[in-house]
Design an enzyme around this catalytic site. Sequence first.
Site, PDB file in Angstrom:
ATOM      1  N   ASP A 134       1.164   4.881   7.485  1.00  0.00           N
ATOM      2  CA  ASP A 134      -0.222   4.443   7.343  1.00  0.00           C
ATOM      3  C   ASP A 134      -0.261   2.930   7.214  1.00  0.00           C
ATOM      4  O   ASP A 134       0.242   2.364   6.238  1.00  0.00           O
ATOM      5  CB  ASP A 134      -0.822   5.088   6.083  1.00  0.00           C
ATOM      6  CG  ASP A 134      -2.338   4.901   5.993  1.00  0.00           C
ATOM      7  OD1 ASP A 134      -2.962   5.587   5.155  1.00  0.00           O
ATOM      8  OD2 ASP A 134      -2.894   4.088   6.754  1.00  0.00           O
TER       9      ASP A 134
ATOM     10  N   HIS B 170      -2.995   1.239   7.102  1.00  0.00           N
ATOM     11  CA  HIS B 170      -4.120   1.056   6.167  1.00  0.00           C
ATOM     12  C   HIS B 170      -4.977  -0.150   6.520  1.00  0.00           C
ATOM     13  O   HIS B 170      -5.307  -0.978   5.665  1.00  0.00           O
ATOM     14  CB  HIS B 170      -3.595   0.943   4.728  1.00  0.00           C
ATOM     15  CG  HIS B 170      -4.458   1.682   3.753  1.00  0.00           C
ATOM     16  ND1 HIS B 170      -5.383   1.056   2.955  1.00  0.00           N
ATOM     17  CD2 HIS B 170      -4.560   2.983   3.460  1.00  0.00           C
ATOM     18  CE1 HIS B 170      -6.007   1.938   2.183  1.00  0.00           C
ATOM     19  NE2 HIS B 170      -5.528   3.124   2.478  1.00  0.00           N
TER      20      HIS B 170
ATOM     21  N   GLU C 260      -3.121  16.416   5.708  1.00  0.00           N
ATOM     22  CA  GLU C 260      -2.515  15.577   4.669  1.00  0.00           C
ATOM     23  C   GLU C 260      -2.548  16.333   3.347  1.00  0.00           C
ATOM     24  O   GLU C 260      -3.534  17.006   3.014  1.00  0.00           O
ATOM     25  CB  GLU C 260      -3.283  14.261   4.532  1.00  0.00           C
ATOM     26  CG  GLU C 260      -2.747  13.352   3.443  1.00  0.00           C
ATOM     27  CD  GLU C 260      -3.460  12.016   3.393  1.00  0.00           C
ATOM     28  OE1 GLU C 260      -4.423  11.821   4.142  1.00  0.00           O
ATOM     29  OE2 GLU C 260      -3.044  11.168   2.590  1.00  0.00           O
TER      30      GLU C 260
ATOM     31  N   TYR D 222       0.840  -1.193   0.000  1.00  0.00           N
ATOM     32  CA  TYR D 222       0.000   0.000   0.000  1.00  0.00           C
ATOM     33  C   TYR D 222       0.880   1.251   0.000  1.00  0.00           C
ATOM     34  O   TYR D 222       1.907   1.312   0.701  1.00  0.00           O
ATOM     35  CB  TYR D 222      -0.917   0.034   1.247  1.00  0.00           C
ATOM     36  CG  TYR D 222      -1.402   1.440   1.417  1.00  0.00           C
ATOM     37  CD1 TYR D 222      -0.815   2.288   2.341  1.00  0.00           C
ATOM     38  CD2 TYR D 222      -2.329   1.955   0.522  1.00  0.00           C
ATOM     39  CE1 TYR D 222      -1.190   3.613   2.412  1.00  0.00           C
ATOM     40  CE2 TYR D 222      -2.704   3.274   0.575  1.00  0.00           C
ATOM     41  CZ  TYR D 222      -2.120   4.114   1.515  1.00  0.00           C
ATOM     42  OH  TYR D 222      -2.483   5.425   1.558  1.00  0.00           O
TER      43      TYR D 222
ATOM     44  N   GLU E 156      -1.111   5.367  11.545  1.00  0.00           N
ATOM     45  CA  GLU E 156      -2.487   5.584  11.058  1.00  0.00           C
ATOM     46  C   GLU E 156      -3.189   4.275  10.716  1.00  0.00           C
ATOM     47  O   GLU E 156      -2.587   3.366  10.160  1.00  0.00           O
ATOM     48  CB  GLU E 156      -2.419   6.452   9.817  1.00  0.00           C
ATOM     49  CG  GLU E 156      -3.745   6.703   9.143  1.00  0.00           C
ATOM     50  CD  GLU E 156      -3.598   7.461   7.855  1.00  0.00           C
ATOM     51  OE1 GLU E 156      -2.530   8.043   7.620  1.00  0.00           O
ATOM     52  OE2 GLU E 156      -4.552   7.436   7.060  1.00  0.00           O
TER      53      GLU E 156
ATOM     54  N   TRP F  19      -7.741  -3.899   2.187  1.00  0.00           N
ATOM     55  CA  TRP F  19      -6.755  -3.185   1.364  1.00  0.00           C
ATOM     56  C   TRP F  19      -6.336  -1.902   2.052  1.00  0.00           C
ATOM     57  O   TRP F  19      -7.150  -1.200   2.631  1.00  0.00           O
ATOM     58  CB  TRP F  19      -7.322  -2.858  -0.026  1.00  0.00           C
ATOM     59  CG  TRP F  19      -6.350  -2.040  -0.802  1.00  0.00           C
ATOM     60  CD1 TRP F  19      -5.198  -2.467  -1.404  1.00  0.00           C
ATOM     61  CD2 TRP F  19      -6.381  -0.623  -0.976  1.00  0.00           C
ATOM     62  NE1 TRP F  19      -4.529  -1.431  -1.967  1.00  0.00           N
ATOM     63  CE2 TRP F  19      -5.203  -0.277  -1.723  1.00  0.00           C
ATOM     64  CE3 TRP F  19      -7.252   0.377  -0.592  1.00  0.00           C
ATOM     65  CZ2 TRP F  19      -4.914   1.040  -2.094  1.00  0.00           C
ATOM     66  CZ3 TRP F  19      -6.956   1.690  -0.931  1.00  0.00           C
ATOM     67  CH2 TRP F  19      -5.816   1.983  -1.692  1.00  0.00           C
TER      68      TRP F  19
ATOM     69  N   ARG G 266      -9.061  11.769  11.803  1.00  0.00           N
ATOM     70  CA  ARG G 266      -8.671  11.972  10.393  1.00  0.00           C
ATOM     71  C   ARG G 266      -9.829  12.347   9.478  1.00  0.00           C
ATOM     72  O   ARG G 266      -9.644  12.450   8.273  1.00  0.00           O
ATOM     73  CB  ARG G 266      -8.071  10.676   9.871  1.00  0.00           C
ATOM     74  CG  ARG G 266      -6.743  10.309  10.463  1.00  0.00           C
ATOM     75  CD  ARG G 266      -5.583  10.767   9.631  1.00  0.00           C
ATOM     76  NE  ARG G 266      -5.520  10.117   8.323  1.00  0.00           N
ATOM     77  CZ  ARG G 266      -5.220  10.789   7.215  1.00  0.00           C
ATOM     78  NH1 ARG G 266      -5.001  12.077   7.237  1.00  0.00           N
ATOM     79  NH2 ARG G 266      -5.168  10.139   6.058  1.00  0.00           N
TER      80      ARG G 266
HETATM   81  C1  CS2 Z   1      -4.807   6.880   2.392  1.00  0.00           C
HETATM   82  C2  CS2 Z   1      -5.657   7.212   1.216  1.00  0.00           C
HETATM   83  O1  CS2 Z   1      -4.163   9.127   2.276  1.00  0.00           O
HETATM   84  C3  CS2 Z   1      -4.322   8.152   3.043  1.00  0.00           C
HETATM   85  O2  CS2 Z   1      -4.098   8.144   4.247  1.00  0.00           O
HETATM   86  O3  CS2 Z   1      -5.404   6.062   3.343  1.00  0.00           O
HETATM   87  O4  CS2 Z   1      -4.811   7.408   0.130  1.00  0.00           O
HETATM   88  C4  CS2 Z   1      -6.698   6.178   0.840  1.00  0.00           C
HETATM   89  O5  CS2 Z   1      -6.035   4.994   0.449  1.00  0.00           O
HETATM   90  C5  CS2 Z   1      -7.513   6.733  -0.313  1.00  0.00           C
HETATM   91  O6  CS2 Z   1      -8.045   7.968   0.061  1.00  0.00           O
HETATM   92  C6  CS2 Z   1      -8.628   5.777  -0.671  1.00  0.00           C
HETATM   93  O7  CS2 Z   1      -9.408   6.348  -1.690  1.00  0.00           O
HETATM   94 MG    MG Z   2      -4.864   6.554   5.272  1.00  0.00          MG
END
Ligand code: CS2
Ligand code: MG
Length: 402
Positions: A210, A212, A339, A159, A236, A402, A283
């Site tokens: 992250d 994720h 972000e 990711y 995160e 994911w 967030r």
């Molecule tokens: C991610 C995002 O930016 C982040 O922290 O979690 O890029 C996420 O994967 C996307 O917004 C999903 O559309």
């Molecule tokens: Mg994220």
Amino acid sequence: MKIDAAKVIVCSPGRNFVTLKLFTDQGVTGVGDATVNGREKAVVAYLEEHVIPCLIGRDPRRIEDIWQYLYRGAYWRRGPITMAAISAVDVALWDIKAKMAGMPLVDLLGGRSRDGVMVYGHANGADLAETVDAVGRYIELGYRAIRAQSGVPGLAKAYGVGRGDLHYEPAGVGLPDETVWDTRKYLAYVPKLFEALRDAYGPGPHLLHDVHHRLTPLEAAQLGKALEPYNLFWLEDATPAENQEAFRLIRQHTTTPLAVGEVFNTIWDAKDLISNQLIDYIRMAVVHSGGLTHLRRIADFAAVWGVRTGCHGATDLSPVCMGAALHFDAWVPNFGVQEYMRHTEETDAVFPHAYYFEAGALHPGDAVGHGVDIDEALAAKYPYERAYLPVARLEDGTMWNW
Ligand code: CS2
Ligand code: MG
């Protein structure tokens, strides 16, 4: 004063976006972002079929009443599609109100609490060396906070590692890309990445990561503990947050700061996390959390327990969302970080905006309203193309997060 027309504009300048434009009988217009990555058309239908007919003829100055009408009146409350639709209406109405008042939106919220809004950039690389170099490039660009994501040895894809390190775009046209995940390989590797980053750049830069949603609560606790020597700004989405109680286990084992909430859409998703001090940053983004009317309530609730904001700002949140977020960020007393995944040039051209980057911070600019618009003629040159986020499976084929 009345809302006399509304339009949903779907375009794809580099990726899909859904934008709501509201028109009033006094000629003032407002725009709001309604993009839900991979489910864009669901929000289009929700707006066009179910929301817009209820808006025509309403007084756009009644922002709170319209918010309550759309939230309570839906009966089927909450959820990403509903709350993104409500957000688009809400942000467009705040845009109109600020334009009517002849002031930048931040002044309507209560004025600036800070000049610049510290942002974090996305550094990523296929391996540890590439990622260390990418972080160095962001430091050279003036970023004080950098998220680091790296390829993982033994995994074909990881990711957050995209094509180039400035425009990571996870969504792809065609059916969802199937990726393979292995937690043991990941857990063995991530501490090495942050050890290398601290060795290279010292204690100064704010480093973020992250997860994720990929770990179990105990695995997340293990990772948080292993990363403590590297003093992250935040870890995160360490574990899926439907079960808010899961974060209590993580909290019991580590002092690494925790951030969560980009997939949340109302205060109810985060109420227990915040009031039990199980997280350090919330967030939720303007576009996914019902707009400024709801997000500022969430921020005020979070402030009671010392939780700070860290709004989501990925490329699938349009410049309209970013513009509104920066006015919110400039005002909110318990601000943490914003972000900032930089959009492509095509996206920036379709969404002319007043905000700008300087010295590691974004500035909302002084335009009236939220300072972002949509160039409809240019948007029409980028037609929508169905796209999906990837999915993830474990090596044995089990569906994962994911
Ligand atoms: C991610 C995002 O930016 C982040 O922290 O979690 O890029 C996420 O994967 C996307 O917004 C999903 O559309
Ligand atoms: Mg994220």
